[in-house]
Write a protein that holds these residues in place. Sequence first.
Motif, mmCIF file in Angstrom:
data_model
loop_
_atom_site.group_PDB
_atom_site.id
_atom_site.type_symbol
_atom_site.label_atom_id
_atom_site.label_comp_id
_atom_site.label_asym_id
_atom_site.label_seq_id
_atom_site.Cartn_x
_atom_site.Cartn_y
_atom_site.Cartn_z
ATOM 1 N N ALA A 21 91.827 60.229 150.955
ATOM 2 C CA ALA A 21 90.680 61.051 150.559
ATOM 3 C C ALA A 21 90.624 62.332 151.394
ATOM 4 O O ALA A 21 90.258 63.394 150.895
ATOM 5 C CB ALA A 21 89.376 60.268 150.691
ATOM 6 N N GLU A 22 91.021 62.226 152.666
ATOM 7 C CA GLU A 22 91.069 63.406 153.530
ATOM 8 C C GLU A 22 92.054 64.435 152.988
ATOM 9 O O GLU A 22 91.799 65.629 153.004
ATOM 10 C CB GLU A 22 91.539 63.002 154.929
ATOM 11 C CG GLU A 22 90.490 63.003 155.982
ATOM 12 C CD GLU A 22 91.091 62.688 157.331
ATOM 13 O OE1 GLU A 22 91.161 63.621 158.166
ATOM 14 O OE2 GLU A 22 91.493 61.544 157.548
ATOM 15 N N THR A 23 93.208 63.944 152.534
ATOM 16 C CA THR A 23 94.223 64.836 151.980
ATOM 17 C C THR A 23 93.685 65.523 150.733
ATOM 18 O O THR A 23 93.852 66.734 150.555
ATOM 19 C CB THR A 23 95.508 64.051 151.653
ATOM 20 O OG1 THR A 23 95.984 63.445 152.859
ATOM 21 C CG2 THR A 23 96.585 64.953 151.083
ATOM 22 N N PHE A 24 93.015 64.766 149.863
ATOM 23 C CA PHE A 24 92.433 65.346 148.653
ATOM 24 C C PHE A 24 91.435 66.442 149.003
ATOM 25 O O PHE A 24 91.473 67.536 148.443
ATOM 26 C CB PHE A 24 91.758 64.250 147.808
ATOM 27 C CG PHE A 24 91.127 64.779 146.559
ATOM 28 C CD1 PHE A 24 91.877 64.958 145.413
ATOM 29 C CD2 PHE A 24 89.785 65.118 146.517
ATOM 30 C CE1 PHE A 24 91.312 65.458 144.251
ATOM 31 C CE2 PHE A 24 89.204 65.627 145.369
ATOM 32 C CZ PHE A 24 89.970 65.792 144.230
ATOM 33 N N VAL A 25 90.558 66.156 149.953
ATOM 34 C CA VAL A 25 89.544 67.135 150.350
ATOM 35 C C VAL A 25 90.197 68.353 150.990
ATOM 36 O O VAL A 25 89.773 69.493 150.749
ATOM 37 C CB VAL A 25 88.498 66.498 151.294
ATOM 38 C CG1 VAL A 25 87.585 67.541 151.907
ATOM 39 C CG2 VAL A 25 87.679 65.461 150.534
ATOM 40 N N LYS A 26 91.250 68.149 151.768
ATOM 41 C CA LYS A 26 91.958 69.270 152.392
ATOM 42 C C LYS A 26 92.523 70.216 151.332
ATOM 43 O O LYS A 26 92.436 71.428 151.446
ATOM 44 C CB LYS A 26 93.082 68.738 153.278
ATOM 45 C CG LYS A 26 94.107 69.750 153.707
ATOM 46 C CD LYS A 26 93.573 70.743 154.713
ATOM 47 C CE LYS A 26 94.707 71.620 155.224
ATOM 48 N NZ LYS A 26 94.470 73.006 155.169
ATOM 49 N N ILE A 27 93.070 69.646 150.267
ATOM 50 C CA ILE A 27 93.710 70.466 149.244
ATOM 51 C C ILE A 27 92.711 71.009 148.222
ATOM 52 O O ILE A 27 92.797 72.162 147.816
ATOM 53 C CB ILE A 27 94.831 69.675 148.554
ATOM 54 C CG1 ILE A 27 95.941 69.402 149.576
ATOM 55 C CG2 ILE A 27 95.391 70.428 147.349
ATOM 56 C CD1 ILE A 27 97.008 68.470 149.099
ATOM 57 N N LEU A 28 91.745 70.207 147.803
ATOM 58 C CA LEU A 28 90.828 70.636 146.742
ATOM 59 C C LEU A 28 89.376 70.760 147.180
ATOM 60 O O LEU A 28 88.488 70.899 146.348
ATOM 61 C CB LEU A 28 90.910 69.663 145.564
ATOM 62 C CG LEU A 28 92.201 69.768 144.771
ATOM 63 C CD1 LEU A 28 92.287 68.675 143.741
ATOM 64 C CD2 LEU A 28 92.333 71.110 144.121
ATOM 65 N N GLY A 29 89.129 70.731 148.482
ATOM 66 C CA GLY A 29 87.762 70.759 148.980
ATOM 67 C C GLY A 29 87.119 72.133 149.029
ATOM 68 O O GLY A 29 85.973 72.249 149.395
ATOM 69 N N GLY A 30 87.836 73.170 148.687
ATOM 70 C CA GLY A 30 87.252 74.508 148.691
ATOM 71 C C GLY A 30 86.165 74.645 147.647
ATOM 72 O O GLY A 30 86.125 73.917 146.660
ATOM 73 N N LYS A 31 85.299 75.588 147.848
ATOM 74 C CA LYS A 31 84.124 75.760 146.992
ATOM 75 C C LYS A 31 84.453 75.887 145.503
ATOM 76 O O LYS A 31 83.721 75.384 144.664
ATOM 77 C CB LYS A 31 83.342 76.981 147.468
ATOM 78 C CG LYS A 31 81.995 77.121 146.829
ATOM 79 C CD LYS A 31 81.164 78.164 147.539
ATOM 80 C CE LYS A 31 79.771 78.197 146.975
ATOM 81 N NZ LYS A 31 78.899 79.108 147.695
#
Length: 110
Positions: A13-23
Amino acid sequence: MDKEITKEHHCPAETFVKILGGKYKIIIVFKLRDKILRYNEIQKEIPKATPKMLSQQLKELEADGIINRVLYPTVPPKTEYSLTELGKTLIPVVDEICNWGKSYIDTYQK
């Protein structure tokens, strides 16, 4: 794609947020899901995004291998964005996020 991503995160989930967590990153992927768009077209699709923020989000998605950026040396210059093969694997995820958002709106925003 940033090879350090897999080393610095212990949770998927951290990896997902790192890649797609931008606004605006998920919205950008959603807008590119079935078409190629020029920068101005993306900007019109996401009017709340400032040019600086949109440019940054596009650069990050490109660096992570999610989108392709093609610059045509014309006058004026023309830049087109599309999903990479890796980016296309996100379409079912983005669909589910949109389904959840619609369900939330229908249930709690009445």
